[in-house]
Design a protein around this motif. Structure first.
Motif, short mmCIF file in Angstrom:
data_model
loop_
_atom_site.label_atom_id
_atom_site.label_comp_id
_atom_site.label_asym_id
_atom_site.label_seq_id
_atom_site.Cartn_x
_atom_site.Cartn_y
_atom_site.Cartn_z
N HIS A 140 53.14 5.69 -13.92
CA HIS A 140 52.42 6.95 -13.73
C HIS A 140 51.47 6.89 -12.53
N HIS A 173 50.25 9.12 -8.75
CA HIS A 173 50.31 10.38 -8.01
C HIS A 173 50.16 10.14 -6.52
N HIS A 190 49.01 9.76 -21.38
CA HIS A 190 47.58 9.83 -21.73
C HIS A 190 47.35 9.82 -23.25
N ASP A 232 47.84 6.31 -13.84
CA ASP A 232 47.41 7.59 -13.26
C ASP A 232 46.76 7.37 -11.89
#
Ligand SMILES: [Zn+2]
Length: 287
Positions: A18, A20, A174, A244
């Protein structure tokens, strides 16, 4: 999946499911920064996620993220779409990218696009993923900035999807925070549902301008919460390492895994499941 991608993933000991990236000049989410963080922290492979946020800034299209990552063999991509406004266009595009073997999964953002995961209109996305044998990952729970509809990403709605598409592998990201026990129950009940614990530890969006004391207290609380999920599930078979990045750092997450190892007496097999084994299973890669 391409043969060389499969071979790369098989060799990986730590996979972050995960991360970005951004195309905006001012963003921290730069490919060079990601690459540097991966090298520094011995992260062998990552999944970078396309994002369509029609209600807020921060989108990155499939083509943009594929173009950014094209020279990085250890960064694979999950495609996405604007399910709220351009579903048909998105499904066609994802179908093409899957046919061309350019993406290895699909990411959906209920809560940022106001669509419930069990809305019938998303069935064709799930059918497409099932047909190609790729997983669907969902943003779940909190949306840190308005407009964000937390109600759309409550874990309970993923249960309907898991029931309807038992052959589809699903990742609830999450841990469904704040409905963590609900997400745990959905993962416990459905053999096809997994959880990633990304974005919870040292989340910079949440931590901004907080004192060190409260950051530390929060970290202790989150670590205990994640440990309790594993205790609740009585094992590590459903838990996936994800950060994340750049919202949370690789460093913070590796130290989280060390704390979990100590706290739960994880053996080497359990640790391996969290760091790589489970995501490989979800991606259909056999070691
Ligand atoms: Zn994320």
């Amino acid at each position: 999946m391409r043969k060389e991608t499969k071979e790369m993933l098989k060799r990986a000991s730590i996979i972050d499911d995960h991360v970005h990236l951004s195309v905006h000049a001012k963003s921290r989410a730069k490919i060079e920064e990601l690459d540097r963080s991966m090298v520094e922290n011995s992260i062998d492979a990552v999944i970078a996620l396309a994002a369509y946020f029609p209600r807020k800034t921060g989108s990155i299209t499939n083509e943009q993220i594929l173009s950014l990552t094209k020279n990085y063999d250890n960064i694979v991509v999950f495609g996405s779409l604007d399910a709220e406004n351009n579903l048909q266009k998105g499904v066609l595009e994802l179908g093409k990218l899957l046919t061309e073997d350019r993406i290895v999964g699909i990411k959906l953002y209920p809560g940022y696009q106001f669509v419930y995961p069990n809305d019938k209109k998303l069935d064709e996305v799930y059918e497409l993923a099932a047909k190609f044998g790729v997983p669907v990952m969902f943003h779940s729970g909190l949306a840190y900035k308005s407009p964000g509809g937390i109600r759309f990403s409550r874990p309970i709605y993923f249960d309907d999807v898991a029931d309807k598409f038992p052959e589809l592998k699903m990742i609830i990201s999450h841990l469904g925070d704040p409905d963590i026990r609900q997400a745990t129950a959905v993962a416990h009940k459905n053999p096809n549902v997994y959880l990633d614990f990304s974005g919870l530890v040292s989340n910079t969006t949440k931590n901004q301008e907080r004192s060190e004391k409260w950051k530390r207290k929060n970290e202790e609380y989150i670590t205990e919460t994640i440990a309790n999920v594993m205790i609740d599930l009585m094992g590590t078979e459903k838990i996936i390492f994800g950060t994340d990045w750049p919202i949370s750092s690789h460093k913070a997450y590796l130290s989280l895994v060390d704390s979990l190892e100590e706290r739960l007496d994880l053996d080497s097999k359990e640790k391996e499941q969290i760091l790589a084994g489970n995501i490989l299973k979800v991606l259909g890669v056999k070691k």
